[in-house]
Design an enzyme around this catalytic site. Structure first.
Site, PDB file in Angstrom:
ATOM      1  N   ILE A   1       0.842  -1.201   0.000  1.00  0.00           N
ATOM      2  CA  ILE A   1       0.000   0.000   0.000  1.00  0.00           C
ATOM      3  C   ILE A   1       0.876   1.248   0.000  1.00  0.00           C
ATOM      4  CG2 ILE A   1      -1.741   1.318   1.287  1.00  0.00           C
ATOM      5  CD1 ILE A   1      -3.007  -1.342   2.142  1.00  0.00           C
TER       6      ILE A   1
ATOM      7  N   THR B   1      -2.164  -7.937  -0.465  1.00  0.00           N
ATOM      8  CA  THR B   1      -0.781  -7.586  -0.114  1.00  0.00           C
ATOM      9  C   THR B   1      -0.263  -8.763   0.728  1.00  0.00           C
ATOM     10  OG1 THR B   1      -1.231  -6.635   2.067  1.00  0.00           O
ATOM     11  CG2 THR B   1      -1.485  -5.138   0.195  1.00  0.00           C
TER      12      THR B   1
ATOM     13  N   ILE C   1      -7.241  -5.817   0.864  1.00  0.00           N
ATOM     14  CA  ILE C   1      -6.392  -5.397  -0.251  1.00  0.00           C
ATOM     15  C   ILE C   1      -5.322  -6.473  -0.418  1.00  0.00           C
ATOM     16  CG2 ILE C   1      -4.843  -3.583  -1.104  1.00  0.00           C
ATOM     17  CD1 ILE C   1      -7.741  -2.604  -0.517  1.00  0.00           C
TER      18      ILE C   1
ATOM     19  N   TYR D   1      -6.395  -5.383  17.133  1.00  0.00           N
ATOM     20  CA  TYR D   1      -6.263  -4.700  15.830  1.00  0.00           C
ATOM     21  C   TYR D   1      -7.413  -3.712  15.632  1.00  0.00           C
ATOM     22  CZ  TYR D   1      -5.496  -4.486  10.693  1.00  0.00           C
ATOM     23  OH  TYR D   1      -5.251  -4.094   9.397  1.00  0.00           O
TER      24      TYR D   1
ATOM     25  N   LYS E   1      -7.076   0.277  15.171  1.00  0.00           N
ATOM     26  CA  LYS E   1      -7.536   0.983  13.978  1.00  0.00           C
ATOM     27  C   LYS E   1      -8.588   2.033  14.330  1.00  0.00           C
ATOM     28  CE  LYS E   1      -4.730  -1.097  11.229  1.00  0.00           C
ATOM     29  NZ  LYS E   1      -3.602  -0.346  10.657  1.00  0.00           N
TER      30      LYS E   1
HETATM   31  N1  LIG Z   1      -3.828  -5.424   3.098  1.00  0.00           N
HETATM   32  C1  LIG Z   1      -5.021  -5.289   3.662  1.00  0.00           C
HETATM   33  O1  LIG Z   1      -5.976  -6.030   3.401  1.00  0.00           O
HETATM   34  C2  LIG Z   1      -5.241  -4.188   4.664  1.00  0.00           C
HETATM   35  C3  LIG Z   1      -6.561  -3.923   5.056  1.00  0.00           C
HETATM   36  C4  LIG Z   1      -6.797  -2.922   5.964  1.00  0.00           C
HETATM   37  C5  LIG Z   1      -5.740  -2.218   6.495  1.00  0.00           C
HETATM   38  N2  LIG Z   1      -4.458  -2.495   6.124  1.00  0.00           N
HETATM   39  C6  LIG Z   1      -3.398  -1.719   6.748  1.00  0.00           C
HETATM   40  O2  LIG Z   1      -2.560  -1.158   5.754  1.00  0.00           O
HETATM   41  C7  LIG Z   1      -1.245  -0.956   6.296  1.00  0.00           C
HETATM   42  C8  LIG Z   1      -0.230  -1.454   5.279  1.00  0.00           C
HETATM   43  O3  LIG Z   1      -0.383  -2.832   5.108  1.00  0.00           O
HETATM   44  P1  LIG Z   1      -0.052  -3.625   3.744  1.00  0.00           P
HETATM   45  O4  LIG Z   1      -1.251  -4.426   3.422  1.00  0.00           O
HETATM   46  O5  LIG Z   1       0.549  -2.690   2.742  1.00  0.00           O
HETATM   47  O6  LIG Z   1       1.003  -4.636   4.314  1.00  0.00           O
HETATM   48  P2  LIG Z   1       2.454  -5.113   3.874  1.00  0.00           P
HETATM   49  O7  LIG Z   1       2.654  -6.391   4.603  1.00  0.00           O
HETATM   50  O8  LIG Z   1       2.597  -5.089   2.375  1.00  0.00           O
HETATM   51  O9  LIG Z   1       3.379  -3.952   4.501  1.00  0.00           O
HETATM   52  C9  LIG Z   1       3.488  -3.673   5.873  1.00  0.00           C
HETATM   53  C10 LIG Z   1       4.925  -3.263   6.141  1.00  0.00           C
HETATM   54  O10 LIG Z   1       5.002  -2.782   7.491  1.00  0.00           O
HETATM   55  C11 LIG Z   1       6.251  -3.179   8.000  1.00  0.00           C
HETATM   56  N3  LIG Z   1       6.255  -3.163   9.453  1.00  0.00           N
HETATM   57  C12 LIG Z   1       5.653  -4.029  10.312  1.00  0.00           C
HETATM   58  N4  LIG Z   1       5.924  -3.673  11.578  1.00  0.00           N
HETATM   59  C13 LIG Z   1       6.705  -2.565  11.530  1.00  0.00           C
HETATM   60  C14 LIG Z   1       7.307  -1.742  12.513  1.00  0.00           C
HETATM   61  N5  LIG Z   1       7.170  -1.994  13.822  1.00  0.00           N
HETATM   62  N6  LIG Z   1       8.032  -0.685  12.105  1.00  0.00           N
HETATM   63  C15 LIG Z   1       8.211  -0.420  10.789  1.00  0.00           C
HETATM   64  N7  LIG Z   1       7.672  -1.179   9.808  1.00  0.00           N
HETATM   65  C16 LIG Z   1       6.922  -2.243  10.176  1.00  0.00           C
HETATM   66  C17 LIG Z   1       6.439  -4.587   7.467  1.00  0.00           C
HETATM   67  O11 LIG Z   1       7.805  -4.991   7.522  1.00  0.00           O
HETATM   68  C18 LIG Z   1       5.915  -4.430   6.030  1.00  0.00           C
HETATM   69  O12 LIG Z   1       6.965  -4.114   5.129  1.00  0.00           O
HETATM   70  C19 LIG Z   1      -1.238  -1.647   7.652  1.00  0.00           C
HETATM   71  O13 LIG Z   1      -1.405  -0.689   8.679  1.00  0.00           O
HETATM   72  C20 LIG Z   1      -2.471  -2.536   7.601  1.00  0.00           C
HETATM   73  O14 LIG Z   1      -3.027  -2.769   8.884  1.00  0.00           O
HETATM   74  C21 LIG Z   1      -4.181  -3.464   5.211  1.00  0.00           C
END
Ligand SMILES: NC(=O)c1ccc[n+]([C@@H]2O[C@H](COP(=O)([O-])OP(=O)(O)OC[C@H]3O[C@@H](n4cnc5c(N)ncnc54)[C@H](O)[C@@H]3O)[C@@H](O)[C@H]2O)c1
Length: 277
Positions: free
Chosen positions: A14, A205, A203, A170, A174
């Protein structure tokens, strides 16, 4: 010519989609705890012409957040912030979810809010998950919004005995992100900057794939199959919203959470995803 500086946390899908859509021509400082992810995303972007500096940081540590901000300030005033670092319920225990997603995000918004450039804009990524949890009381919402960051994790509602499981942790994190954005946007405004939030649905990922393969995998697959969109979303669709929120076209939008979940929340309350009574 000096470039605008953008800090991006989380070298995930994202964050990268948003940085690719909005970061061209800017100096991007990209922070992640996992340097394999950080270097890989920085290289992919550098190979496509972006100016990206990978930086090891841990969102759960104020010291680490300050070090990243310091690094970015070395390139000039910070004009944009994208917070896409986080852990999901299947990836981490309760304590880590609260420390990273809830406390860490609150500290980042607070610290960037002290230095953000005039005319600047930031976004953080919460989740549709916060929308499925029952309402909190007005006082609990206010506590999540306004409690000083170092006291947040001592709140009764966040005490270990009051958090059922990692999903609940979580959801609280959020929900707190959304409330924190409302509170912090009033402080960012004192510097002439805006702060908003995107609450994505499912999403595709690595984080979501961990959820599909985790204990709630069937629940999530059913959710995207039955939601009005009938599919999961893509990081690029989140970038479309981020592009608007970070642009001058959104100059009247601050303190807002944009729910982008293919209609899953609507269906959970009033459509075919309603839980059985
Ligand atoms: N993918 C989904 O379905 C979804 C849905 C709702 C919300 N989100 C939120 O979107 C955000 C991004 O998620 P994504 O789907 O791109 O995930 P992703 O796994 O592609 O990326 C998340 C990144 O955060 C890094 N990370 C984790 N803990 C960390 C820390 N303590 N310090 C620094 N970096 C850290 C990880 O190493 C990873 O590279 C998150 O907050 C997630 O909760 C994602």
């Amino acid at each position: 010519m000096k470039k605008d500086v953008m800090i991006v946390t989380g070298a995930g899908q994202i964050s990268m989609a948003i940085a690719r859509r909005t970061g061209f021509g800017k100096k991007i400082v990209l922070g992640d705890k996992n340097m394999d992810n950080c270097n890989a995303i920085a290289k992919t972007m550098a190979d496509a012409g972006f100016d990206v500096e990978p930086f090891q940081m841990d969102l759960s540590s104020r010291e680490s957040i300050l070090a990243m901000i310091d690094k970015a300030l070395g390139y000039g005033e910070i004009k944009y912030m994208v917070n896409g670092a986080g852990v999901s319920p299947s990836q981490a225990p309760i304590e880590a979810i609260l420390k990273v997603d809830l406390y860490g995000t609150a500290v980042l918004l607070e610290e960037v809010g002290k230095v953000i450039a005039e005319g600047g804009a930031g976004i953080t990524i919460s989740s549709q998950s916060g929308w499925r949890m029952p309402q909190l009381s007005p006082e609990e919402d206010r506590q999540l919004a306004m409690t000083p960051t170092e006291e947040l994790l001592d709140l009764d509602i966040l005490k270990r005995e009051n958090i059922k499981d990692t999903l609940h942790a979580y959801q609280m994190a959020k929900r707190c992100n959304e409330k924190r954005v409302m509170y912090e946007c009033t402080r960012w405004a004192e510097r002439g900057a805006r702060l908003n939030d995107i609450a994505p649905g499912i999403i595709v990922t690595p984080l979501a794939i961990d959820e599909f393969n985790g204990p709630r995998g069937d629940f999530y697959k059913n959710m995207f199959a039955k939601c009005p969109a009938g599919r999961p979303g893509t990081a690029d669709e989140m970038a479309t919203i981020a592009e608007f929120l970070l642009s001058d076209a959104a100059s009247f939008v601050t303190g807002s959470t944009f729910l982008a979940d293919g209609g899953a929340t609507a269906s959970y309350y009033y459509g075919s995803l309603q839980p059985e009574k």
